[in-house]
Design a protein around this motif. Structure first.
Motif, PDB file in Angstrom:
ATOM      1  N   VAL A  34       0.848  -1.181   0.000  1.00 52.94           N
ATOM      2  CA  VAL A  34       0.000   0.000   0.000  1.00 52.94           C
ATOM      3  C   VAL A  34       0.885   1.233   0.000  1.00 52.94           C
ATOM      4  CG1 VAL A  34      -1.775   1.286   1.244  1.00 52.94           C
ATOM      5  CG2 VAL A  34      -1.819  -1.219   1.251  1.00 52.94           C
ATOM      6  N   GLU A  56       0.669   5.588  -0.295  1.00 53.09           N
ATOM      7  CA  GLU A  56      -0.116   6.815  -0.345  1.00 53.09           C
ATOM      8  C   GLU A  56       0.652   7.916  -1.074  1.00 53.09           C
ATOM      9  OE1 GLU A  56      -0.689   5.266   4.024  1.00 53.09           O
ATOM     10  OE2 GLU A  56       0.987   5.570   2.643  1.00 53.09           O
ATOM     11  N   CYS A  69      -4.301   6.345  -2.866  1.00 55.97           N
ATOM     12  CA  CYS A  69      -3.789   5.116  -2.286  1.00 55.97           C
ATOM     13  C   CYS A  69      -3.731   4.050  -3.371  1.00 55.97           C
ATOM     14  CB  CYS A  69      -4.695   4.658  -1.139  1.00 55.97           C
ATOM     15  SG  CYS A  69      -4.302   3.030  -0.456  1.00 55.97           S
ATOM     16  N   TRP A 111      -9.137   4.637   5.037  1.00 52.57           N
ATOM     17  CA  TRP A 111      -8.265   5.765   5.340  1.00 52.57           C
ATOM     18  C   TRP A 111      -8.361   6.060   6.837  1.00 52.57           C
ATOM     19  CZ3 TRP A 111      -4.605   8.064   2.499  1.00 52.57           C
ATOM     20  CH2 TRP A 111      -4.649   7.933   1.119  1.00 52.57           C
ATOM     21  N   THR A 140      -6.524   2.580  -7.735  1.00 48.43           N
ATOM     22  CA  THR A 140      -6.354   3.743  -6.884  1.00 48.43           C
ATOM     23  C   THR A 140      -7.605   4.002  -6.057  1.00 48.43           C
ATOM     24  OG1 THR A 140      -4.868   4.763  -8.505  1.00 48.43           O
ATOM     25  CG2 THR A 140      -5.817   6.202  -6.820  1.00 48.43           C
ATOM     26  N   TYR A 173      -3.158   7.648   6.819  1.00 43.92           N
ATOM     27  CA  TYR A 173      -2.716   6.320   6.417  1.00 43.92           C
ATOM     28  C   TYR A 173      -3.792   5.617   5.611  1.00 43.92           C
ATOM     29  CZ  TYR A 173       0.709   6.913  10.188  1.00 43.92           C
ATOM     30  OH  TYR A 173       1.703   7.377  11.013  1.00 43.92           O
ATOM     31  N   CYS A 174      -3.397   4.965   4.557  1.00 45.73           N
ATOM     32  CA  CYS A 174      -4.262   4.060   3.828  1.00 45.73           C
ATOM     33  C   CYS A 174      -3.956   2.646   4.295  1.00 45.73           C
ATOM     34  CB  CYS A 174      -4.017   4.190   2.324  1.00 45.73           C
ATOM     35  SG  CYS A 174      -5.101   3.156   1.299  1.00 45.73           S
ATOM     36  N   GLY A 212      -0.024   1.554   4.600  1.00 48.10           N
ATOM     37  CA  GLY A 212       0.900   2.394   3.883  1.00 48.10           C
ATOM     38  C   GLY A 212       1.816   3.099   4.864  1.00 48.10           C
TER      39      GLY A 212
END
Length: 127
Positions: A4, A6, A22, A36, A78, A95-96, A118
């Motif tokens: 992952v 971002e 992401c 998210w 995405t 953060y994703c 991520g």
């Protein structure tokens, strides 16, 4: 296996907009849901929004409803988070994360069910 990444963070004036992206390398049982999250200094990481593989299970935290929009492209390459009308309190590391189906069904959106994260991307909103 699942990766992952971002992108799209930065600094913006209050009332402005930013779009986060992401990218998830692949989708399997551990990544059917994309969420998210954000973490402000001195606070716990909290859920912001999530979307399921079919796009049917979309969720927003009360604090961002009406201002943020989560979406995916047709190939699920995405997952975007469009952030409008940004407020000072939106300042955080975003953060994703990918997780199983339960990530998209549990209430509230919890970090506990995310599996792959991520690296995080900073969003700073100034007055």
């Amino acid at each position: 296996q699942v990766q992952v990444v971002e992108s799209g963070g930065g600094s913006v004036q209050a009332g402005g907009s930013l779009k986060l992206s992401c990218q998830v390398s692949r989708y399997d049982l551990s990544s059917v849901c994309i969420g998210w999250f954000r973490q402000a200094p001195g606070k716990e990481r909290e859920g912001v929004a999530r979307i399921s593989s079919a796009g049917a299970l979309i969720y927003y935290a009360d604090s961002v409803k009406g201002r943020f929009t989560i979406s995916q492209d047709g190939a699920r390459k995405t997952t975007s988070l469009q952030m409008n009308s940004l407020k000072l309190e939106d300042t955080a590391m975003y953060y994703c994360a990918a997780g199983p189906a339960s990530l998209c069904t549990a209430t509230p959106l919890t970090t506990r069910l995310a599996r792959t994260w991520g690296q995080g991307i900073q969003v700073t909103v100034s007055s």
